[in-house]
Design a protein around this motif. Structure first.
Motif, PDB file in Angstrom:
ATOM      1  N   LEU B  48      49.371  21.720  28.395  1.00  0.00           N
ATOM      2  CA  LEU B  48      50.601  21.174  27.822  1.00  0.00           C
ATOM      3  C   LEU B  48      51.018  19.972  28.678  1.00  0.00           C
ATOM      4  O   LEU B  48      51.339  20.093  29.857  1.00  0.00           O
ATOM      5  CB  LEU B  48      51.672  22.282  27.879  1.00  0.00           C
ATOM      6  CG  LEU B  48      52.882  22.171  26.975  1.00  0.00           C
ATOM      7  CD1 LEU B  48      52.470  22.053  25.516  1.00  0.00           C
ATOM      8  CD2 LEU B  48      53.770  23.401  27.182  1.00  0.00           C
ATOM      9  N   TRP B  49      51.028  18.815  28.057  1.00  0.00           N
ATOM     10  CA  TRP B  49      51.355  17.620  28.845  1.00  0.00           C
ATOM     11  C   TRP B  49      51.906  16.546  27.910  1.00  0.00           C
ATOM     12  O   TRP B  49      51.847  16.658  26.689  1.00  0.00           O
ATOM     13  CB  TRP B  49      50.111  17.154  29.610  1.00  0.00           C
ATOM     14  CG  TRP B  49      50.344  16.055  30.607  1.00  0.00           C
ATOM     15  CD1 TRP B  49      49.626  14.903  30.694  1.00  0.00           C
ATOM     16  CD2 TRP B  49      51.323  15.985  31.647  1.00  0.00           C
ATOM     17  NE1 TRP B  49      50.066  14.132  31.720  1.00  0.00           N
ATOM     18  CE2 TRP B  49      51.137  14.776  32.330  1.00  0.00           C
ATOM     19  CE3 TRP B  49      52.361  16.861  32.062  1.00  0.00           C
ATOM     20  CZ2 TRP B  49      51.939  14.373  33.401  1.00  0.00           C
ATOM     21  CZ3 TRP B  49      53.138  16.459  33.131  1.00  0.00           C
ATOM     22  CH2 TRP B  49      52.936  15.220  33.803  1.00  0.00           C
ATOM     23  N   ASP B  50      52.399  15.518  28.506  1.00  0.00           N
ATOM     24  CA  ASP B  50      53.083  14.510  27.708  1.00  0.00           C
ATOM     25  C   ASP B  50      52.116  13.691  26.875  1.00  0.00           C
ATOM     26  O   ASP B  50      52.283  13.559  25.672  1.00  0.00           O
ATOM     27  CB  ASP B  50      53.883  13.596  28.642  1.00  0.00           C
ATOM     28  CG  ASP B  50      54.694  12.585  27.874  1.00  0.00           C
ATOM     29  OD1 ASP B  50      55.646  13.015  27.190  1.00  0.00           O
ATOM     30  OD2 ASP B  50      54.359  11.391  27.938  1.00  0.00           O
ATOM     31  N   SER B  51      51.113  13.164  27.583  1.00  0.00           N
ATOM     32  CA  SER B  51      50.228  12.254  26.866  1.00  0.00           C
ATOM     33  C   SER B  51      48.984  12.054  27.706  1.00  0.00           C
ATOM     34  O   SER B  51      49.043  12.123  28.934  1.00  0.00           O
ATOM     35  CB  SER B  51      50.948  10.911  26.653  1.00  0.00           C
ATOM     36  OG  SER B  51      50.015   9.871  26.518  1.00  0.00           O
ATOM     37  N   PRO B  52      47.844  11.812  27.082  1.00  0.00           N
ATOM     38  CA  PRO B  52      46.646  11.537  27.857  1.00  0.00           C
ATOM     39  C   PRO B  52      46.820  10.273  28.708  1.00  0.00           C
ATOM     40  O   PRO B  52      46.084  10.069  29.685  1.00  0.00           O
ATOM     41  CB  PRO B  52      45.564  11.330  26.809  1.00  0.00           C
ATOM     42  CG  PRO B  52      46.157  11.606  25.494  1.00  0.00           C
ATOM     43  CD  PRO B  52      47.628  11.794  25.643  1.00  0.00           C
ATOM     44  N   ALA B  53      47.799   9.468  28.344  1.00  0.00           N
ATOM     45  CA  ALA B  53      47.977   8.215  29.065  1.00  0.00           C
ATOM     46  C   ALA B  53      48.734   8.423  30.379  1.00  0.00           C
ATOM     47  O   ALA B  53      48.745   7.549  31.239  1.00  0.00           O
ATOM     48  CB  ALA B  53      48.734   7.217  28.192  1.00  0.00           C
ATOM     49  N   VAL B  54      49.441   9.534  30.503  1.00  0.00           N
ATOM     50  CA  VAL B  54      50.187   9.796  31.719  1.00  0.00           C
ATOM     51  C   VAL B  54      49.266  10.464  32.731  1.00  0.00           C
ATOM     52  O   VAL B  54      48.749  11.549  32.473  1.00  0.00           O
ATOM     53  CB  VAL B  54      51.401  10.695  31.404  1.00  0.00           C
ATOM     54  CG1 VAL B  54      52.155  11.010  32.689  1.00  0.00           C
ATOM     55  CG2 VAL B  54      52.310   9.999  30.415  1.00  0.00           C
ATOM     56  N   PHE B 241      59.677   8.836  33.106  1.00  0.00           N
ATOM     57  CA  PHE B 241      59.720   7.604  33.876  1.00  0.00           C
ATOM     58  C   PHE B 241      58.326   7.114  34.193  1.00  0.00           C
ATOM     59  O   PHE B 241      58.067   5.910  34.241  1.00  0.00           O
ATOM     60  CB  PHE B 241      60.527   7.810  35.166  1.00  0.00           C
ATOM     61  CG  PHE B 241      61.943   8.288  34.927  1.00  0.00           C
ATOM     62  CD1 PHE B 241      62.578   8.001  33.709  1.00  0.00           C
ATOM     63  CD2 PHE B 241      62.656   8.972  35.887  1.00  0.00           C
ATOM     64  CE1 PHE B 241      63.887   8.439  33.494  1.00  0.00           C
ATOM     65  CE2 PHE B 241      63.955   9.396  35.667  1.00  0.00           C
ATOM     66  CZ  PHE B 241      64.577   9.137  34.470  1.00  0.00           C
ATOM     67  N   ILE B 242      57.399   8.069  34.362  1.00  0.00           N
ATOM     68  CA  ILE B 242      56.019   7.664  34.646  1.00  0.00           C
ATOM     69  C   ILE B 242      55.469   6.906  33.450  1.00  0.00           C
ATOM     70  O   ILE B 242      54.821   5.870  33.577  1.00  0.00           O
ATOM     71  CB  ILE B 242      55.168   8.898  34.966  1.00  0.00           C
ATOM     72  CG1 ILE B 242      55.656   9.534  36.277  1.00  0.00           C
ATOM     73  CG2 ILE B 242      53.700   8.520  35.113  1.00  0.00           C
ATOM     74  CD1 ILE B 242      55.186  10.951  36.483  1.00  0.00           C
ATOM     75  N   GLY B 243      55.791   7.442  32.236  1.00  0.00           N
ATOM     76  CA  GLY B 243      55.343   6.769  31.007  1.00  0.00           C
ATOM     77  C   GLY B 243      55.919   5.347  30.930  1.00  0.00           C
ATOM     78  O   GLY B 243      55.277   4.436  30.422  1.00  0.00           O
TER      79      GLY B 243
END
Lengths: 791, 339
Positions: B48-54, B241-243
């Motif tokens: 479970l995570w925000d996005s593969p980009a993060v 914020f990382i995104g």
């Protein structure tokens, strides 16, 4: 398949025990040595690894110590205040040594002057007093202080390291070491696949372990035997290496363990490997050994089975074969192809069987011969007996005998057919034949009768009285070709003459449809038959002759009786005239007779009467013998009969002074018979008694029982000897001929009496002995309705 | 004579030998077969995570660590990825979906995801990879013995946030007013902000909290900071914020504000400073938790690990652009300097 016997099991057991035992012992020794070597090698290896790890950890700590020491040396030490240089040095130290989380400087009085931390806030000149802290005190003594392991936030293992500055009046550098980095050293240690290393502090608390979570949980390992032993060894210097080689891990599984101390820290490095894994090559080799052992055992079993089979099979074959030979199967051959003593034994068995068989077959042949001989003899005996039986059962007939002889001769002498020929008046006739075809039977009249003088095999035998044996009739010059012989199909023949008193009276002929000689034994048997045939012929001839003569005698006897009857009658008539005239003269009808003449006349009359009685008796007897006497049956009273007789004879008894007694049962039944003849019997018996008794008495006793009268006449006369008793009932017989002359009588009385009693169906006998008197007793059926035949 | 049937007999002996040998081997082979069967099971891991980009390097680090531990995706393990894509309202729903899928373990890297997963299940093991404050958020009982169905690697962010401020002050001399961008939706930001405020007081700094709930508020947040005359911006860490790292760096540069972040991604994206543990390393450590749990360990027994290595990243390009000179004592601490 046959059930394997005990020998087989024994062999298999011995082989398996020897081979398997060797294999097992070898395997066990190998396993033990392998285990020992393996374990020693593993322990050695682990010890080396532990030692290496200990050295590396020590180096790690020493390096940090060195770094800390270098930082302490290089700094300029200001009095009372923190120089910027020191902070740089500490920052540099943090950079150089990642495991240092905090580094601080305590001045010579133990007060903190500077603290640089990675995470916490840096402190400058806090002045916190650590002068009583062991880390300060020990460091100040000049020795590097290695504090006990402690945990920050309950999970991070830390250790305090403190070092005194070399400079005079300098303080102490205190570094907090995160020991998780020792983990790097420990995790890099690889022992086998699953082996691992770990470090414990002097209390047995885990400091480093590949599984960091165990460290973070401050796991206490002091209960493990290997840890306990190692810690004990640490406390006692010079105790050498701990002896524990097999320990336990936290799960309680057995591990192969080795340890090495990290001297300055009081820690111990353990290198462990689960026994299962450590010995897995050993287990593999054990498994290999076991598999090889099992395979070896299997091979041993298979080899034993084959070997035992190979050893036992010929023995079993021998045993089975010998058993069968023993049971009588002499054709049995034992097949053993082992090329050794067993094969030789089998061959000897086989030879034995061959010899046994030979001797058996010799015996059997002899027994067979004997049996055949016996059977033939028995058949011949039976045939002979049969013929004799036929002869005896038909004394007057020859035909059955001839038939039987023809049949047996053909059957027992190996003929196809045959016949019996008789010679009478120089002519041959076929009197019996056996097994002739219908055509042959029809052709008989064309052949027989035939003259003895003709040229033929039969005629030769019948003429010359010799055995004529012709194995090939058609090529025999003695023979004769006739339609008959063709029809009967005679190819071989033997003719045996029937010889009576050296004269041939016929032949027995046995023929065959095929050429070939007859055996001597068969010809001998035919001779026997010939003799029997002659006996039969003779028997019949003699029988006929005897019959003829008997018949002639009977006729002669009848003529004699007839003659006697006639003669008696003819004699009686003139004698009656003589006696009548004599009586008339004695009655003086023709005048007074002179005394002398009277006496002569009396004697004449007496003699005349005697002659008349004699003639009557002869007449009676001849009538009886001629079968002319017949009984005239009528009712009578036995009592009357006896009375009549006694009344008539009483004067005679009185004259001789004899007592005449009667004993007649009362109530005698009325009899039926010829009264006159019965009276004659009683008269004869009583008359004889009186006649032969000189003194004493004569008694007549009459009883009736079982439908018959029993009449007994007893006297006290001289008696009759036993040998004379049967004779007295024969004609013309008296016991003593002299007595006949003295007593008178014809000697026919008892013969006539016997005949009369017999004609009534009764019986007469005498009971007597010399000097004891005699009793004549006869039975007479009360009711006689028919005249009986007297033999 | 009756012939013995030798061939028949030999065949029987042969068969018996093969049978016995087979039996022997079969006994030995049985445990191996059982082991192989167990190993044949394919486990499911929910991620479970925000996005593969993060933090793509952290995600990749996690996968590589799993592979190094023997878990090959598609072979003996299946990873079900669920991407929130900034929609935190969907988090709970996605966590429940993973529970319905009967995954063997859920990886929820940070406090916000761990919180969502923990609300969805109390039985399926949950592993966090960089939890800001597992004790403060109440997710674990103690670090040594978490006690529930959740464990993993913690960040000690509350503590590092304070250190962040100290380092920020040292790096930017003359700093007096510091704006702190935080996200009220991130559970750890409350205690983190507190620590920063306490430290601020100790350091004599004025702390100016600016709550940001979405990327759309970035511009207005900076406008507010300028209005308040902030001299620097400290950004607490959260995926939101990382995104938006790039955007935050641009805004800071636009407004000539020095910035201090936790994750290094910010410094790499143009932020001035970052101080915190290496996330990729943390994710790799998290993979060891997944490994232990799949091999039968209970999360309650697995102590929470804490990072040992904290990286200070200084972007000298940004410093130059801002006209800042970083003092040597800060440079001394730097693990990486971006020129």
């Amino acid at each position: 398949m046959r059930v394997q016997g005990p020998l087989f099991r024994k062999y298999v057991l011995v082989f398996v025990a020897v081979i398997g035992g060797m294999l097992i012992v070898r395997g066990l020794i190998e396993l033990y040595i392998s285990y020992r070597d393996n374990k020693a090698a593993l322990v050695r290896l682990q010890k080396e690894k532990a030692a290496t790890a200990a050295v590396r950890i020590e180096q790690f700590i020493r390096e940090i110590e060195g770094q800390v020491g270098w930082a302490a040396h290089s700094s300029f030490m200001p009095q009372g205040q923190v120089a910027e240089q020191l902070r740089f040095d500490f920052l540099w130290l943090l950079r150089q040594v990642p495991s240092i989380t905090e580094v601080s400087y305590l001045d010579a009085t133990g007060k903190e002057q500077l603290l640089v931390s990675r995470l916490a806030r840096d402190r400058v000149g806090s002045g916190i007093d650590y002068s009583e802290d062991p880390k300060f005190r020990q460091a100040m003594s000049g020795r590097t202080y290695f504090g006990p392991v402690y945990f920050r936030k309950e999970s991070e293992p830390y250790m305090t390291l403190a070092m005194k500055w070399r400079a005079p009046a300098a303080g102490v550098t205190v570094a907090e070491l995160n020991l998780k980095l020792v983990w790097d050293v420990v995790t890099q240690l690889k022992v086998g696949q699953q082996g691992y290393a770990y470090v414990v502090d002097p209390r047995g608390i885990l400091i480093a372990h590949p599984d960091i979570s165990l460290v973070l949980q401050k796991t206490d390992l002091s209960t493990l035997p290997q840890v306990r032993a190692a810690l004990a060894a640490l406390r006692v210097p010079d105790a050498g290496q701990p002896a524990v080689e097999i320990g336990q891990d936290l799960r309680g599984d057995s591990v192969l363990t080795a340890s090495a101390p990290i001297a300055p820290l009081g820690w111990s490095v353990f290198v462990e490997q689960s026994v299962r894994e450590a010995f897995s090559p050993l287990y593999a080799s054990m498994l290999r050994t076991v598999i090889l052992l099992v395979l070896g055992l299997l091979l041993a079993v298979v080899a034993s089975l084959i070997l035992a089979r190979n050893m036992v099979r010929p023995i079993q074959a021998l045993q089975a074969g010998a058993a069968r030979i023993g049971a009588g199967a002499l054709d049995q051959r034992i097949e053993v192809r082992t090329g050794d003593e067993l094969e030789m034994l089998a061959d000897q068995f086989n030879q034995m069987a061959v010899q046994l068989k030979e001797s058996y077959s010799g015996l059997e042949r002899k027994v067979e011969e004997r049996t055949r001989d016996l059977r033939e003899a028995l058949e011949q005996q039976t045939a002979t007996a049969e013929i004799l039986r036929v002869i005896s059962s038909s004394p007057t007939e020859m035909q059955p005998v001839f038939d039987a002889i023809a049949k047996d001769a053909v059957q027992l002498c190996g003929g196809s057919f045959g016949g019996v020929v008789r010679v009478e008046d120089q002519m041959m006739r076929l009197v019996a034949h056996h097994n002739f075809s219908d055509e042959a039977i029809r052709s008989i009249p064309t052949r027989y009768p035939a003259p003895v003088s003709e040229q033929s095999l039969v005629a030769l035998a019948a003429r010359e009285g010799v055995v004529v044996h012709s194995p090939d009739v058609r090529n025999d010059p003695r023979g004769r070709r006739s339609p008959y012989s063709a029809a009967v199909n005679i190819r071989a023949q033997v003719s045996v003459p029937l010889m009576r008193e050296g004269v041939p009276i016929g032949t027995i002929n046995v023929m065959r449809g095929e050429v070939g000689p007859f055996a001597d034994r068969q010809i001998e048997l035919l001779k026997t038959f010939a003799d029997q045939a002659v006996i039969a012929i003779e028997n019949v001839r003699l029988f006929h002759e005897l019959q003829e003569k008997t018949h002639q005698l009977e006729i002669a006897s009848k003529h004699k009786s007839q003659f006697l009857a006639n003669m008696s009658h003819e004699l009686r008539t003139p004698l009656n005239a003589i006696l009548g005239y004599t009586e008339l003269i004695l009655d003086n009808i023709y005048g007074e007779v002179p005394e002398k003449v009277h006496e002569v006349l009396v004697r004449l009359e007496k003699s005349g009467r005697h002659l008349l009685n004699l003639i009557n008796d002869v007449l009676d007897l001849s009538k009886i013998e001629a079968g002319q006497l017949t009984l005239s049956l009528a009712d009578y009273s036995m009592k009357e009969v006896v009375h009549t007789v006694l009344t008539g004879l009483e004067p005679l008894a009185v004259e001789k002074g004899l007592a005449l007694k009667t004993d007649i049962s009362p109530g005698l039944p009325l009899g039926r018979g010829d009264e006159r003849r019965i009276t004659q019997v009683v008269l004869n018996l009583v008359g004889n008694a009186i006649k032969f008794t000189e003194a004493g008495e004569v008694q007549v006793q009459v009883t009736a029982a079982d439908g018959a009268f029993v009449v007994a006449v007893s006297d006290t006369g001289p008696g009759i000897s036993e040998e004379d008793q049967p004779k007295i009932f024969e004609e013309f017989h008296q016991v003593d001929s002299s007595s006949t002359r003295k007593k008178g009588g014809t000697g026919l009385g008892l013969a006539i009496t016997r005949q009369i009693v017999g004609m009534h169906g009764g019986r007469i006998w005498v009971e007597s002995s010399l000097g004891k008197g005699s009793t004549f007793r006869f039975t007479l059926p009360v009711r006689v309705e028919r005249q009986a035949e007297v033999p | 004579m009756r012939r013995f049937r030798i061939a028949d007999c030999r065949l029987r002996i042969g068969l018996t030998a093969i049978f016995v040998a087979g039996l022997t081997l079969g006994i030995n082979a049985t445990p191996l077969a059982a082991e192989a069967q167990q190993a044949g099971k394919v486990y499911r891991v929910g991620f479970l995570w925000d996005s593969p980009a993060v933090w793509p390097d952290a995600i990749e680090g996690f996968r590589r660590a799993l592979r190094d531990l023997g878990w090959v995706e598609g072979q003996n393990i299946v990873v079900e990825y669920r991407w929130a894509e900034g929609r935190f309202d969907r988090l709970h729903e996605m966590a429940e979906e993973l529970v319905r899928l009967k995954v063997d373990v859920i990886v929820a890297p940070t406090s916000i995801y761990a919180g969502a997963a923990k609300r969805a299940t109390s039985t399926v093991p949950i592993v966090f990879a960089s939890h800001a404050d597992p004790i403060g958020s109440g997710h674990v009982a103690t670090l040594a013995r978490p006690g529930g169905n959740i464990t993993g690697v913690a960040l000690m962010m509350t503590e590092t946030n304070a250190k962040l401020l100290e380092l920020f002050k040292e790096a930017v001399p003359g700093l007096s007013r510091v704006a702190v961008i935080w996200d009220p939706a991130t559970p750890s930001h409350g205690p983190g902000l507190n620590a920063v405020e306490v430290m601020g007081r100790a350091l004599g700094l004025r702390i100016q909290p600016v709550a940001v709930r979405s990327a759309a508020e970035f511009d207005s947040a900076f406008s507010a900071m300028i209005r308040e005359r902030a001299g620097g911006v400290l950004v607490l860490s959260t995926p939101l914020f990382i995104g938006g790292a790039k955007r935050l760096a641009e805004l800071a540069m636009k407004h000539k504000l020095p910035t201090m972040f936790g994750p290094r991604a910010h410094a790499e994206a143009g932020g001035l400073l970052s101080f915190g543990p290496d996330r990729a390393e943390l994710f790799r450590r998290a993979a060891t938790y997944v490994d232990k749990i799949l091999r039968g360990a209970r999360p309650a027994d697995l102590p929470v690990e804490q990072p040992t290595k904290f990286e200070l990243i200084i972007n000298l390009k940004t410093a130059k652009a801002l006209g800042l000179t970083i003092p040597p004592s800060v440079l001394m601490r730097a693990d990486k300097v971006i020129q």
